[in-house]
Motif scaffolding. Structure first.
Motif, PDB file in Angstrom:
ATOM      1  N   PHE A  99      -4.270  -4.675  -1.296  1.00  0.00           N
ATOM      2  CA  PHE A  99      -4.862  -4.140  -2.469  1.00  0.00           C
ATOM      3  C   PHE A  99      -6.359  -4.277  -2.526  1.00  0.00           C
ATOM      4  CE2 PHE A  99      -0.514  -5.127  -3.856  1.00  0.00           C
ATOM      5  CZ  PHE A  99      -0.153  -3.986  -4.296  1.00  0.00           C
ATOM      6  N   ILE A 100      -7.081  -3.157  -2.303  1.00  0.00           N
ATOM      7  CA  ILE A 100      -8.551  -3.126  -2.232  1.00  0.00           C
ATOM      8  C   ILE A 100      -9.039  -2.427  -3.126  1.00  0.00           C
ATOM      9  CG2 ILE A 100      -8.081  -3.801   0.246  1.00  0.00           C
ATOM     10  CD1 ILE A 100      -8.773  -1.108   1.246  1.00  0.00           C
ATOM     11  N   SER A 101     -10.481  -2.596  -3.498  1.00  0.00           N
ATOM     12  CA  SER A 101     -11.265  -2.066  -4.434  1.00  0.00           C
ATOM     13  C   SER A 101     -12.061  -0.789  -3.828  1.00  0.00           C
ATOM     14  CB  SER A 101     -12.524  -3.068  -5.146  1.00  0.00           C
ATOM     15  OG  SER A 101     -13.069  -3.611  -3.987  1.00  0.00           O
ATOM     16  N   ASP A 102     -12.709  -0.079  -4.170  1.00  0.00           N
ATOM     17  CA  ASP A 102     -13.618   0.995  -3.590  1.00  0.00           C
ATOM     18  C   ASP A 102     -14.514   0.372  -2.779  1.00  0.00           C
ATOM     19  OD1 ASP A 102     -12.828   3.662  -4.507  1.00  0.00           O
ATOM     20  OD2 ASP A 102     -14.079   3.686  -6.353  1.00  0.00           O
ATOM     21  N   GLU A 103     -15.167  -0.499  -2.829  1.00  0.00           N
ATOM     22  CA  GLU A 103     -16.088  -0.859  -2.028  1.00  0.00           C
ATOM     23  C   GLU A 103     -15.594  -1.307  -0.591  1.00  0.00           C
ATOM     24  OE1 GLU A 103     -19.738  -4.497  -1.594  1.00  0.00           O
ATOM     25  OE2 GLU A 103     -18.470  -4.103  -3.518  1.00  0.00           O
ATOM     26  N   SER A 104     -14.384  -1.926  -0.700  1.00  0.00           N
ATOM     27  CA  SER A 104     -13.717  -2.366   0.593  1.00  0.00           C
ATOM     28  C   SER A 104     -13.002  -1.014   1.284  1.00  0.00           C
ATOM     29  CB  SER A 104     -12.717  -3.312   0.293  1.00  0.00           C
ATOM     30  OG  SER A 104     -13.141  -4.706  -0.098  1.00  0.00           O
ATOM     31  N   PHE A 105     -12.628  -0.253   0.322  1.00  0.00           N
ATOM     32  CA  PHE A 105     -12.034   0.923   0.985  1.00  0.00           C
ATOM     33  C   PHE A 105     -13.017   1.612   1.788  1.00  0.00           C
ATOM     34  CE2 PHE A 105     -10.522   5.522   0.600  1.00  0.00           C
ATOM     35  CZ  PHE A 105      -9.245   5.580   0.815  1.00  0.00           C
ATOM     36  N   VAL A 106     -14.164   1.913   1.467  1.00  0.00           N
ATOM     37  CA  VAL A 106     -15.209   2.775   2.351  1.00  0.00           C
ATOM     38  C   VAL A 106     -15.404   1.798   3.525  1.00  0.00           C
ATOM     39  CG1 VAL A 106     -17.677   3.258   2.558  1.00  0.00           C
ATOM     40  CG2 VAL A 106     -16.423   3.460   0.070  1.00  0.00           C
ATOM     41  N   SER A 107     -15.304   0.564   3.527  1.00  0.00           N
ATOM     42  CA  SER A 107     -15.407  -0.239   4.794  1.00  0.00           C
ATOM     43  C   SER A 107     -14.163   0.073   5.656  1.00  0.00           C
ATOM     44  CB  SER A 107     -15.620  -1.634   4.646  1.00  0.00           C
ATOM     45  OG  SER A 107     -16.779  -1.670   3.689  1.00  0.00           O
TER      46      SER A 107
ATOM     47  N   ASN B 182     -11.585   3.100  -7.982  1.00  0.00           N
ATOM     48  CA  ASN B 182     -10.205   3.041  -7.587  1.00  0.00           C
ATOM     49  C   ASN B 182      -9.838   1.800  -7.142  1.00  0.00           C
ATOM     50  OD1 ASN B 182      -9.896   5.699  -8.640  1.00  0.00           O
ATOM     51  ND2 ASN B 182     -10.362   6.648  -6.727  1.00  0.00           N
ATOM     52  N   ILE B 183      -8.651   1.379  -7.519  1.00  0.00           N
ATOM     53  CA  ILE B 183      -7.744   0.282  -7.134  1.00  0.00           C
ATOM     54  C   ILE B 183      -6.963   0.799  -6.050  1.00  0.00           C
ATOM     55  CG2 ILE B 183      -6.490  -2.068  -7.313  1.00  0.00           C
ATOM     56  CD1 ILE B 183      -7.931  -2.131  -9.983  1.00  0.00           C
ATOM     57  N   TYR B 184      -6.895   0.522  -4.794  1.00  0.00           N
ATOM     58  CA  TYR B 184      -5.883   1.130  -3.839  1.00  0.00           C
ATOM     59  C   TYR B 184      -4.854   0.247  -3.365  1.00  0.00           C
ATOM     60  CZ  TYR B 184      -9.592   4.808  -3.231  1.00  0.00           C
ATOM     61  OH  TYR B 184     -10.542   5.836  -3.563  1.00  0.00           O
ATOM     62  N   SER B 185      -3.909   0.888  -2.926  1.00  0.00           N
ATOM     63  CA  SER B 185      -2.781   0.166  -2.204  1.00  0.00           C
ATOM     64  C   SER B 185      -2.942   0.725  -0.722  1.00  0.00           C
ATOM     65  CB  SER B 185      -1.431   0.147  -2.521  1.00  0.00           C
ATOM     66  OG  SER B 185      -0.443  -0.503  -1.719  1.00  0.00           O
ATOM     67  N   VAL B 186      -3.191  -0.123   0.237  1.00  0.00           N
ATOM     68  CA  VAL B 186      -3.178   0.370   1.390  1.00  0.00           C
ATOM     69  C   VAL B 186      -2.289  -0.115   2.470  1.00  0.00           C
ATOM     70  CG1 VAL B 186      -5.763   0.791   1.247  1.00  0.00           C
ATOM     71  CG2 VAL B 186      -5.070  -1.244   2.053  1.00  0.00           C
ATOM     72  N   ALA B 187      -2.082   0.578   3.642  1.00  0.00           N
ATOM     73  CA  ALA B 187      -1.104   0.099   4.609  1.00  0.00           C
ATOM     74  C   ALA B 187      -1.359   0.842   5.899  1.00  0.00           C
ATOM     75  CB  ALA B 187       0.489   0.277   4.109  1.00  0.00           C
ATOM     76  N   SER B 188      -0.953   0.478   7.043  1.00  0.00           N
ATOM     77  CA  SER B 188      -1.215   1.181   8.358  1.00  0.00           C
ATOM     78  C   SER B 188      -0.195   2.550   8.142  1.00  0.00           C
ATOM     79  CB  SER B 188      -0.863   0.682   9.597  1.00  0.00           C
ATOM     80  OG  SER B 188       0.613  -0.175   9.617  1.00  0.00           O
TER      81      SER B 188
END
Length: 565
Positions: free
Chosen positions: A86-94, A270-276
């Motif tokens: 779970f990551i925020s917009d700022e981390s999502f860009v990175s 946005n708050i994202y859920s991410v995975a490979s």
């Protein structure tokens, strides 16, 4: 012939499901006893830890490990396929380049607010504020007044602005990006928390404040706190709040407007859920489903905003589409699948041949039974409007049968818009409905529209054929695609508000005009590459909503269905 083919296919389905049920049951059982690795960016760790804690309490047999990770570590986890995050917009860009799957599960929204007794309230609501005007206020070293924000009007006596902001990095960062400066030097009054902000705005008629949306919502009723209201933002800078920007009346309309892109992106993260890869493990899917449903309540208590219902449902449908269980198939089950597919192909081939023969024999003028997917023009001449039916502006129809019950369905205009439906959600027999209340939901691949009742009464029966074959609404909206029969309560009174063929046809002419404007303006905000059949916008295409994003469906819901109920 068709009945025998359907019976044959039904027997095959029963045979196949029985043959592999044991395997699937075993796979699900094993997944439920597994473990989940969860990681989060530092700013979302408190929220993620709360989600994990609550879900672990509900599922004590599951082992869930949660770690706080920096962007570089998250990138490595995504590359190695380690768990879900779970990551925020700022981390999502990175980390976006390393991520092959992501899904929005929450939102962080910064909003401008004012006192409801502001002496210029009507002008502020009518015109809104802009990033340029706000920059003048924030960076001003002289006296600040509302005239600096509301360009184009004459204010006889300068009404001062007292600018308040919460000492919150997210709020300050949002303001910085919104007004387009690198470093925020605010000439205003800083408050420490949401309680101080709400109190300051409620006491000061000339206040303008910036804070998180959840910080001014009363948790008891989920409405904006007393004596506080949102300040509209003139996003397109045309000096007024037009219909595309009118989202500030209540929390629900505003949240929906944020989702579909009517609010500045700089003030909404946005708050994202991410995975490979898209999660396929049963345990991970169950956890994500919970986050999108019961887990949403923990967003507010951690300073974030919940997703609107339609967005949550769209995401749930997305992650549950074609689930694949991580289990090894036995040779026997593989053989069963191949055998089943061969037999099913034979059955489908016979069915297709039967349909083709029937079409060849059909008379000219009879419309095609199913939506073909071929791009064809859609205009007033495409819509069938049978005589003898009553039509409602919510795009439903009603017809009284000899026994006094009334058949209800969806009009031909609406099924042309949606394209072939994949599912419908109906009410149960015996339920009471009122005119203008939610009647059913029609769905195409997770995207949906809520349909409202043209009449008041009790549901006498439902068309159960639609459960297995919802596209009957597309092929035969006035015959095989009917939805309910109801026992009406106020038939003679309520039909006075309905229209028959000619009057309804004239009204649809206006609808087509609005529809062209809608797709010429609203849709292109979300789908820049979208074009109509003719470049000049003269002709729409059949099934025009079919492949567009959920945001456009939600906007269509607001402009063409909600507005008419």
């Amino acid at each position: 012939m068709k009945t025998r083919v359907f019976l044959f296919i039904g027997i095959l389905l029963i045979y196949y499901s029985t043959a592999i049920s044991k395997e699937l049951t075993t796979g699900i059982s094993q997944a439920q006893k597994g473990s989940i690795n969860v990681f989060s960016s530092p700013d979302l760790y408190p929220l993620t830890a709360k989600w994990v804690s609550e879900y672990s309490r509900l599922n004590p047999e599951l082992k869930i490990q949660v770690t706080k990770s920096e962007d570089k570590e998250i990138t490595g986890m995504l590359q190695s396929g380690t768990g879900i995050g779970f990551i925020s917009d700022e981390s999502f860009v990175s980390v976006n380049n390393a991520s092959t799957w992501n899904m929005v599960v929450g939102r962080d929204v910064t909003v401008p607010v004012m006192n409801t007794k502001n002496p210029l309230r009507d002008e502020i609501v009518k015109r809104g504020i802009t990033a340029t005007g706000l920059a003048k206020i924030i960076e001003s070293t002289q006296s600040q007044n509302w005239g600096m924000l509301l360009s184009g009007i004459q204010i006889k006596a300068e009404v001062p602005v007292r600018f308040y902001y919460v000492n919150d990095p997210t709020v300050i960062s949002g303001l910085t990006h919104f007004i387009g400066i690198k470093q925020l030097k605010i000439s205003g009054i800083m408050v420490n928390n949401e309680q101080e902000m709400a109190s300051a705005i409620q006491k000061d008629q000339n206040a303008l404040g910036f804070c998180r949306l959840v910080q001014i919502i009363d948790p008891a009723n989920q409405k904006i706190a007393e004596n506080i209201q949102l300040v509209p933002i003139d996003k397109n800078g045309n000096g007024k709040i037009d219909y595309m920007e009118a989202i500030y009346d209540n929390v629900q309309d505003f949240s929906r407007g944020v989702w579909i892109g009517k609010y500045p992106k700089e003030l909404s993260g946005n708050i994202y859920s991410v995975a490979s890869v898209k999660p396929g493990n049963k345990t991970e899917l169950a956890f994500l489903n919970w986050v999108l449903t019961d887990g949403q309540q923990f967003l507010n208590t951690n300073g974030y905003s919940e997703l609107v219902y339609n967005e949550r449902q769209s995401q749930i449908d997305r992650i549950n589409e074609s689930p694949k269980y991580a289990s090894v198939q036995s040779d026997t089950n593989a053989f069963l699948k191949i055998k089943f597919l061969i037999l099913l192909a034979i059955g489908v081939s016979v069915l297709i041949l039967d349909i083709l023969v029937r079409r060849v024999r059909s008379k000219k003028g009879i419309r095609t039974e199913a939506y073909s997917g071929i791009i064809t023009p859609f205009d007033e001449n495409s819509v069938i409007i049978p005589k003898g039916l009553y039509f409602d502006k919510t795009h439903t129809w009603a017809f009284m049968k000899k026994d006094g019950t009334v058949k209800i369905g969806i009009d031909d205009f609406l099924q042309h818009i949606t394209g072939q439906l994949t599912r419908i959600e109906m009410k149960n027999t015996g339920e009471k409905i009122k005119k203008g209340e939610h009647l059913l939901t029609i769905v195409r691949q997770g995207k949906q529209l809520r349909i409202y009742s043209p009449l008041t009464g009790t549901i006498a029966s439902q068309n159960t054929n639609l459960i297995a074959n919802s596209n009957l609404i597309n092929s035969s909206p006035f015959s095989e695609g009917w939805i309910y029969t109801i026992q009406p309560t106020n038939w003679l009174l309520e039909i006075q508000f309905l229209s028959m063929a000619e009057k309804y046809k004239n009204w649809l002419t206006t609808e087509f005009s609005r529809l062209k404007d809608f797709f010429a303006i609203a849709v292109r905000v979300h789908v820049p590459a979208f074009t109509m059949v003719l470049q000049d916008g003269g002709v729409l295409r059949d099934g025009i909503l079919a492949d567009l994003d959920p945001q456009v469906w939600e906007e269509f819901q607001t402009q063409f269905i909600d507005r008419s109920k």
